[in-house]
Scaffold this active site. Structure first.
Site, PDB file in Angstrom:
ATOM      1  N   GLY A  19       0.775  -1.232   0.000  1.00 16.27           N
ATOM      2  CA  GLY A  19       0.000   0.000   0.000  1.00 16.27           C
ATOM      3  C   GLY A  19       0.805   1.280   0.000  1.00 16.27           C
ATOM      4  O   GLY A  19       0.345   2.292   0.522  1.00 16.27           O
ATOM      5  N   ASN A  21       1.368   3.090  -2.623  1.00 16.43           N
ATOM      6  CA  ASN A  21       0.598   4.026  -3.459  1.00 16.43           C
ATOM      7  C   ASN A  21      -0.609   4.562  -2.702  1.00 16.43           C
ATOM      8  O   ASN A  21      -0.973   5.740  -2.843  1.00 16.43           O
ATOM      9  CB  ASN A  21       0.173   3.357  -4.767  1.00 16.43           C
ATOM     10  CG  ASN A  21       1.278   3.367  -5.792  1.00 16.43           C
ATOM     11  OD1 ASN A  21       1.576   4.398  -6.379  1.00 16.43           O
ATOM     12  ND2 ASN A  21       1.927   2.228  -5.981  1.00 16.43           N
ATOM     13  N   LEU A 101     -10.991  -8.486 -12.162  1.00 22.26           N
ATOM     14  CA  LEU A 101     -12.328  -7.889 -12.135  1.00 22.26           C
ATOM     15  C   LEU A 101     -12.969  -8.123 -13.501  1.00 22.26           C
ATOM     16  O   LEU A 101     -12.373  -7.814 -14.532  1.00 22.26           O
ATOM     17  CB  LEU A 101     -12.238  -6.390 -11.837  1.00 22.26           C
ATOM     18  CG  LEU A 101     -11.667  -6.023 -10.452  1.00 22.26           C
ATOM     19  CD1 LEU A 101     -11.392  -4.537 -10.359  1.00 22.26           C
ATOM     20  CD2 LEU A 101     -12.613  -6.464  -9.330  1.00 22.26           C
ATOM     21  N   ASN A 115      -6.251   2.815 -12.569  1.00 23.96           N
ATOM     22  CA  ASN A 115      -5.230   1.869 -12.095  1.00 23.96           C
ATOM     23  C   ASN A 115      -3.849   2.460 -12.333  1.00 23.96           C
ATOM     24  O   ASN A 115      -3.631   3.191 -13.298  1.00 23.96           O
ATOM     25  CB  ASN A 115      -5.360   0.549 -12.866  1.00 23.96           C
ATOM     26  CG  ASN A 115      -4.308  -0.472 -12.458  1.00 23.96           C
ATOM     27  OD1 ASN A 115      -4.101  -0.729 -11.279  1.00 23.96           O
ATOM     28  ND2 ASN A 115      -3.623  -1.049 -13.442  1.00 23.96           N
ATOM     29  N   HIS A 117      -0.067   1.318 -13.230  1.00 29.31           N
ATOM     30  CA  HIS A 117       0.730   0.186 -13.720  1.00 29.31           C
ATOM     31  C   HIS A 117       2.204   0.611 -13.764  1.00 29.31           C
ATOM     32  O   HIS A 117       2.520   1.687 -14.281  1.00 29.31           O
ATOM     33  CB  HIS A 117       0.255  -0.237 -15.118  1.00 29.31           C
ATOM     34  CG  HIS A 117       1.001  -1.440 -15.615  1.00 29.31           C
ATOM     35  ND1 HIS A 117       0.774  -2.700 -15.107  1.00 29.31           N
ATOM     36  CD2 HIS A 117       2.002  -1.562 -16.524  1.00 29.31           C
ATOM     37  CE1 HIS A 117       1.598  -3.553 -15.695  1.00 29.31           C
ATOM     38  NE2 HIS A 117       2.353  -2.892 -16.560  1.00 29.31           N
ATOM     39  N   GLU A 155     -12.500  -3.951 -19.316  1.00 27.69           N
ATOM     40  CA  GLU A 155     -12.448  -5.413 -19.179  1.00 27.69           C
ATOM     41  C   GLU A 155     -11.129  -6.013 -19.683  1.00 27.69           C
ATOM     42  O   GLU A 155     -10.828  -7.170 -19.390  1.00 27.69           O
ATOM     43  CB  GLU A 155     -13.662  -6.061 -19.892  1.00 27.69           C
ATOM     44  CG  GLU A 155     -13.662  -5.994 -21.404  1.00 27.69           C
ATOM     45  CD  GLU A 155     -14.076  -4.641 -21.962  1.00 27.69           C
ATOM     46  OE1 GLU A 155     -14.307  -3.696 -21.183  1.00 27.69           O
ATOM     47  OE2 GLU A 155     -14.176  -4.519 -23.198  1.00 27.69           O
ATOM     48  N   ASP A 158      -5.062  -3.908 -18.264  1.00 33.55           N
ATOM     49  CA  ASP A 158      -4.204  -2.758 -18.619  1.00 33.55           C
ATOM     50  C   ASP A 158      -4.566  -2.175 -19.988  1.00 33.55           C
ATOM     51  O   ASP A 158      -3.720  -1.557 -20.653  1.00 33.55           O
ATOM     52  CB  ASP A 158      -2.715  -3.142 -18.576  1.00 33.55           C
ATOM     53  CG  ASP A 158      -2.272  -3.612 -17.206  1.00 33.55           C
ATOM     54  OD1 ASP A 158      -2.748  -3.061 -16.205  1.00 33.55           O
ATOM     55  OD2 ASP A 158      -1.459  -4.561 -17.127  1.00 33.55           O
ATOM     56  N   LYS A 185       9.147   5.965  -6.593  1.00 38.87           N
ATOM     57  CA  LYS A 185       9.499   7.297  -6.063  1.00 38.87           C
ATOM     58  C   LYS A 185       9.329   8.390  -7.109  1.00 38.87           C
ATOM     59  O   LYS A 185       8.799   9.461  -6.832  1.00 38.87           O
ATOM     60  CB  LYS A 185      10.956   7.304  -5.592  1.00 38.87           C
ATOM     61  CG  LYS A 185      11.167   6.696  -4.219  1.00 38.87           C
ATOM     62  CD  LYS A 185      12.622   6.899  -3.819  1.00 38.87           C
ATOM     63  CE  LYS A 185      12.901   6.311  -2.453  1.00 38.87           C
ATOM     64  NZ  LYS A 185      14.340   6.232  -2.167  1.00 38.87           N
TER      65      LYS A 185
HETATM   66  C1  GAR Z   1       2.992  -0.954  -7.501  1.00 35.64           C
HETATM   67  O1  GAR Z   1       4.254  -0.868  -8.092  1.00 35.64           O
HETATM   68  C2  GAR Z   1       1.923  -0.956  -8.569  1.00 35.64           C
HETATM   69  O2  GAR Z   1       2.214  -0.141  -9.654  1.00 35.64           O
HETATM   70  C3  GAR Z   1       1.910  -2.412  -8.962  1.00 35.64           C
HETATM   71  O3  GAR Z   1       2.059  -3.121  -7.749  1.00 35.64           O
HETATM   72  C4  GAR Z   1       2.797  -2.321  -6.826  1.00 35.64           C
HETATM   73  C5  GAR Z   1       1.998  -2.208  -5.547  1.00 35.64           C
HETATM   74  O4  GAR Z   1       2.732  -1.560  -4.548  1.00 35.64           O
HETATM   75  N1  GAR Z   1       0.706  -2.753  -9.668  1.00 35.64           N
HETATM   76  C6  GAR Z   1       0.689  -3.652 -10.661  1.00 35.64           C
HETATM   77  O5  GAR Z   1       1.658  -4.288 -11.017  1.00 35.64           O
HETATM   78  C7  GAR Z   1      -0.657  -3.823 -11.317  1.00 35.64           C
HETATM   79  N2  GAR Z   1      -0.514  -4.460 -12.593  1.00 35.64           N
HETATM   80  P1  GAR Z   1       2.027  -0.866  -3.308  1.00 35.64           P
HETATM   81  O6  GAR Z   1       1.086  -1.898  -2.679  1.00 35.64           O
HETATM   82  O7  GAR Z   1       3.166  -0.544  -2.383  1.00 35.64           O
HETATM   83  O8  GAR Z   1       1.303   0.350  -3.782  1.00 35.64           O
END
Ligand code: GAR
Length: 215
Positions: A19, A21, A101, A115, A117, A155, A158, A185
């Site tokens: 978490g 982000n 989803l 989202n 990515h 759907e 990405d 970062k």
């Molecule tokens: C993040 O780097 C996010 O971009 C990625 O997972 C990580 C979660 O980190 N998401 C994906 O790869 C989705 N396809 P976080 O839980 O510390 O935010």
């Protein structure tokens, strides 16, 4: 409540892990950088996700909703929708959410799910590209630049419309972990709160397509 009377859009953040982000969004709300929306709910599809603790520490309602507990994909999504509707969610932010989803879910919230990515879509994205796997693939290919993308969710994994992107340099000697942290970062932690603010501002102004369709 109509969109125009609402001062802030209600945000729900969906997570599966650490978490960071989510933390960036909570910090942006605290600092005022995110001021058109407020995080009202955090849902994790994993019970032990540390992001749930981050939400609680910020005084935000945090719940785990697992497919296993719900019994099926259909029941899982029905429970997510129930929780999101109950919180009068305007914008859903997927922040490291790793559960699938279906079209049924994404259609329910058309243009209201975004989202993050950790690559420059259309590179290193789609099914199977998540977390460190994305950075492993980027390093294997030998790219000199990677980055992050915020996009609407439909759907196709990405595959939704791109909202924002930021490029980040790859350096000789990078490991997937080093690259992941640099991209977080320099790109993710800035891009995602900014995109949330921009969309929430439109929602509050009654100027957002997804909002009009639903309310
Ligand atoms: C993040 O780097 C996010 O971009 C990625 O997972 C990580 C979660 O980190 N998401 C994906 O790869 C989705 N396809 P976080 O839980 O510390 O935010």
């Amino acid at each position: 409540m109509s969109a125009k009377k609402q001062k802030k859009a209600n945000i729900a953040v969906l997570i599966s892990g650490g978490g960071t982000n989510l933390q960036a969004i909570l910090d942006a709300e605290k600092s005022g950088a995110l001021h058109s929306g407020s995080v009202k709910l955090v849902i994790s599809n994993r019970k032990g996700a540390y992001g749930l603790e981050r939400a609680k520490a910020a005084g935000v309602k945090a719940v785990a909703v697992t497919k296993k507990d719900c019994g099926s994909q259909e029941a899982f999504e029905a429970e997510l929708i129930r929780r999101l509707d109950e919180a009068k969610t305007d914008l859903i932010v997927l922040a490291g959410w790793l559960a699938i989803l279906s079209e049924n879910f994404t259609r329910h919230f058309e243009h209201r799910i975004i989202n993050i990515h950790p690559a420059l879509i259309p590179s290193f994205c789609g099914e199977g590209f998540y977390g460190l796997k994305v950075h492993e693939a980027a390093l294997e290919k030998g790219v000199k630049v990677s980055g992050a993308t915020v996009h609407y969710v439909n759907e196709i994994p990405d595959g939704g419309e791109i909202i924002a992107q930021k490029a980040v340099r790859v350096y000789p000697g990078d490991t997937p972990e080093k690259l992941q942290l640099r991209i977080m970062k320099q790109a993710e932690w800035k891009l995602l709160p900014k995109a949330a603010e921009d969309i929430c501002a439109k929602i509050v102004a009654g100027d957002h397509p997804g909002f009009q369709e639903v309310r």
